[in-house]
Write a protein that holds these residues in place. Structure first.
Motif, PDB file in Angstrom:
ATOM      1  N   LEU A  67      72.188  56.918  30.696  1.00 59.94           N
ATOM      2  CA  LEU A  67      72.209  55.471  30.726  1.00 59.94           C
ATOM      3  C   LEU A  67      73.863  54.852  30.778  1.00 59.94           C
ATOM      4  N   VAL A  68      74.417  55.506  29.939  1.00 58.21           N
ATOM      5  CA  VAL A  68      76.183  55.289  29.962  1.00 58.21           C
ATOM      6  C   VAL A  68      76.568  55.682  31.188  1.00 58.21           C
ATOM      7  N   LEU A  69      76.309  56.878  31.611  1.00 60.88           N
ATOM      8  CA  LEU A  69      76.887  57.275  32.844  1.00 60.88           C
ATOM      9  C   LEU A  69      76.654  56.375  34.046  1.00 60.88           C
ATOM     10  N   ILE A  70      75.251  56.154  34.112  1.00 55.26           N
ATOM     11  CA  ILE A  70      74.665  55.183  35.285  1.00 55.26           C
ATOM     12  C   ILE A  70      75.312  54.039  35.078  1.00 55.26           C
ATOM     13  N   ALA A  71      75.425  53.224  34.012  1.00 52.03           N
ATOM     14  CA  ALA A  71      76.069  51.938  33.685  1.00 52.03           C
ATOM     15  C   ALA A  71      77.714  51.962  34.289  1.00 52.03           C
TER      16      ALA A  71
ATOM     17  N   VAL B 117      71.883  58.553  43.288  1.00 50.41           N
ATOM     18  CA  VAL B 117      72.305  59.827  43.063  1.00 50.41           C
ATOM     19  C   VAL B 117      72.319  60.250  41.450  1.00 50.41           C
ATOM     20  N   LEU B 118      72.745  59.611  40.636  1.00 49.81           N
ATOM     21  CA  LEU B 118      72.718  59.932  39.504  1.00 49.81           C
ATOM     22  C   LEU B 118      71.284  59.843  38.597  1.00 49.81           C
ATOM     23  N   GLY B 119      70.493  58.793  39.222  1.00 48.48           N
ATOM     24  CA  GLY B 119      69.026  58.684  38.769  1.00 48.48           C
ATOM     25  C   GLY B 119      68.129  59.733  39.050  1.00 48.48           C
ATOM     26  N   TRP B 120      68.504  60.258  40.165  1.00 47.34           N
ATOM     27  CA  TRP B 120      67.805  61.324  40.900  1.00 47.34           C
ATOM     28  C   TRP B 120      68.053  62.490  39.887  1.00 47.34           C
ATOM     29  N   ILE B 121      69.276  62.831  39.833  1.00 47.62           N
ATOM     30  CA  ILE B 121      69.697  64.020  38.790  1.00 47.62           C
ATOM     31  C   ILE B 121      68.954  63.741  37.541  1.00 47.62           C
ATOM     32  N   ALA B 122      69.229  62.679  36.919  1.00 50.33           N
ATOM     33  CA  ALA B 122      68.492  62.455  35.454  1.00 50.33           C
ATOM     34  C   ALA B 122      66.874  62.659  35.529  1.00 50.33           C
ATOM     35  N   VAL B 123      66.161  62.118  36.830  1.00 47.79           N
ATOM     36  CA  VAL B 123      64.766  62.319  36.786  1.00 47.79           C
ATOM     37  C   VAL B 123      64.513  64.007  36.654  1.00 47.79           C
ATOM     38  N   PHE B 124      65.334  64.729  37.178  1.00 46.24           N
ATOM     39  CA  PHE B 124      65.066  66.107  37.222  1.00 46.24           C
ATOM     40  C   PHE B 124      65.446  66.822  36.086  1.00 46.24           C
ATOM     41  N   TYR B 125      66.425  66.275  35.439  1.00 49.80           N
ATOM     42  CA  TYR B 125      66.751  66.601  33.984  1.00 49.80           C
ATOM     43  C   TYR B 125      65.835  66.252  32.821  1.00 49.80           C
TER      44      TYR B 125
ATOM     45  N   PHE C 240      63.393  52.362  31.396  1.00 51.87           N
ATOM     46  CA  PHE C 240      64.372  51.935  30.604  1.00 51.87           C
ATOM     47  C   PHE C 240      65.736  52.374  31.661  1.00 51.87           C
ATOM     48  N   GLN C 241      65.943  53.311  32.555  1.00 59.26           N
ATOM     49  CA  GLN C 241      66.734  53.724  33.531  1.00 59.26           C
ATOM     50  C   GLN C 241      66.676  53.051  34.604  1.00 59.26           C
ATOM     51  N   ILE C 242      65.608  52.690  35.312  1.00 57.72           N
ATOM     52  CA  ILE C 242      65.546  51.710  36.576  1.00 57.72           C
ATOM     53  C   ILE C 242      65.957  50.067  36.137  1.00 57.72           C
ATOM     54  N   VAL C 243      65.298  49.729  34.878  1.00 59.26           N
ATOM     55  CA  VAL C 243      65.771  48.603  34.630  1.00 59.26           C
ATOM     56  C   VAL C 243      67.244  48.405  34.502  1.00 59.26           C
ATOM     57  N   LEU C 244      67.859  49.177  33.873  1.00 60.06           N
ATOM     58  CA  LEU C 244      69.546  49.332  33.940  1.00 60.06           C
ATOM     59  C   LEU C 244      69.944  49.161  35.247  1.00 60.06           C
TER      60      LEU C 244
ATOM     61  N   THR D 152      60.993  43.381  41.024  1.00 61.26           N
ATOM     62  CA  THR D 152      59.708  43.308  41.153  1.00 61.26           C
ATOM     63  C   THR D 152      59.347  44.812  41.913  1.00 61.26           C
ATOM     64  N   ILE D 153      59.361  44.805  43.074  1.00 59.81           N
ATOM     65  CA  ILE D 153      58.971  46.028  43.813  1.00 59.81           C
ATOM     66  C   ILE D 153      60.121  47.283  43.393  1.00 59.81           C
ATOM     67  N   GLY D 154      61.407  46.423  43.216  1.00 64.65           N
ATOM     68  CA  GLY D 154      62.504  47.525  42.971  1.00 64.65           C
ATOM     69  C   GLY D 154      62.469  48.309  41.582  1.00 64.65           C
ATOM     70  N   ILE D 155      61.430  47.709  40.704  1.00 68.41           N
ATOM     71  CA  ILE D 155      61.133  48.461  39.542  1.00 68.41           C
ATOM     72  C   ILE D 155      60.219  49.212  39.390  1.00 68.41           C
ATOM     73  N   VAL D 156      58.701  48.577  39.919  1.00 62.92           N
ATOM     74  CA  VAL D 156      57.612  49.417  40.069  1.00 62.92           C
ATOM     75  C   VAL D 156      57.496  50.730  40.875  1.00 62.92           C
ATOM     76  N   ALA D 157      58.026  50.315  42.083  1.00 67.70           N
ATOM     77  CA  ALA D 157      57.967  51.636  43.055  1.00 67.70           C
ATOM     78  C   ALA D 157      58.842  52.886  42.674  1.00 67.70           C
ATOM     79  N   PRO D 158      60.132  52.511  42.293  1.00 62.79           N
ATOM     80  CA  PRO D 158      60.911  53.779  41.943  1.00 62.79           C
ATOM     81  C   PRO D 158      60.298  54.431  40.518  1.00 62.79           C
ATOM     82  N   VAL D 159      59.995  53.561  39.647  1.00 65.29           N
ATOM     83  CA  VAL D 159      59.412  54.257  38.371  1.00 65.29           C
ATOM     84  C   VAL D 159      58.372  55.287  38.668  1.00 65.29           C
ATOM     85  N   LEU D 160      57.240  54.691  39.519  1.00 64.01           N
ATOM     86  CA  LEU D 160      56.396  55.502  40.089  1.00 64.01           C
ATOM     87  C   LEU D 160      56.544  56.788  40.649  1.00 64.01           C
ATOM     88  N   LEU D 161      57.349  56.769  41.500  1.00 67.60           N
ATOM     89  CA  LEU D 161      57.955  57.805  42.237  1.00 67.60           C
ATOM     90  C   LEU D 161      58.692  58.940  41.492  1.00 67.60           C
ATOM     91  N   TRP D 162      59.731  58.260  40.696  1.00 67.10           N
ATOM     92  CA  TRP D 162      60.237  59.136  39.285  1.00 67.10           C
ATOM     93  C   TRP D 162      59.459  59.846  38.591  1.00 67.10           C
TER      94      TRP D 162
END
Length: 157
Positions: A17-21, A47-55, A77-81, A126-136
């Motif tokens: 979260l700190v790195l993404i911020a 890019v950081l978000g996807w790396i975190a998803v795998f982590y 929490f990550q996508i809301v940030l 809206t969609i920017g929170i729901v869709a990535p969370v489900l995919l991730w």
């Protein structure tokens, strides 16, 4: 949430979260400072978000943090940030401070772009929170499944 306090999730993912911020706000500051968008674009929360998803898919098992259900709050929490930083940039552009977050070429795929920045901000919330969370969550769950199959039992947390 799923048997854990919110603080435990945030502690588990604090570094991400700190790195993404830092990257997201750095991208915004550099853009506002006048650096060309073609330069600033290399600072990527995506890019950081996807790396975190795998982590998370690996670490939830290997660190004994939990299971599939425990991945979901981490990703929320990550996508809301991420979306909060993007919306901040869009609101600053609406206020007269153009930046990369409101530039059309960096505002998502052409079919999803809006000329209205208020609609753009609302889309992120809206969609920017729901869709990535489900995919991730799907991807991170798959990583967790593979991790469970190939690794030893996790150490007790």
């Amino acid at each position: 949430m799923f048997g854990k306090p919110v603080s435990e999730y945030l502690r588990f993912q604090r570094a991400w979260l700190v790195l993404i911020a830092v990257v997201g706000l750095g991208r915004l500051v550099l853009s506002l400072a006048g650096l060309p968008d073609r330069t600033v674009m290399f600072l990527s929360m995506t890019v950081l978000g996807w790396i975190a998803v795998f982590y998370y898919g690996v670490a939830v098992h290997t660190r004994g943090f939990g299971s599939y259900s425990h991945l979901l709050p981490l990703l929320v929490f990550q996508i809301v940030l991420v979306q909060a930083i993007a919306v901040l940039g869009i609101l600053l552009a609406i206020a007269g401070l153009p930046n990369i977050y409101a530039a059309p070429e960096y505002s998502g795929p052409p079919f999803a772009r809006s000329a209205n920045q208020w609609t753009h901000a609302l889309s992120h919330l809206t969609i920017g929170i729901v869709a990535p969370v489900l995919l991730w969550w799907a991807v991170s769950s798959l990583v967790l499944l593979v991790t469970r199959k190939v690794s030893r039992r996790p150490a007790l947390a």
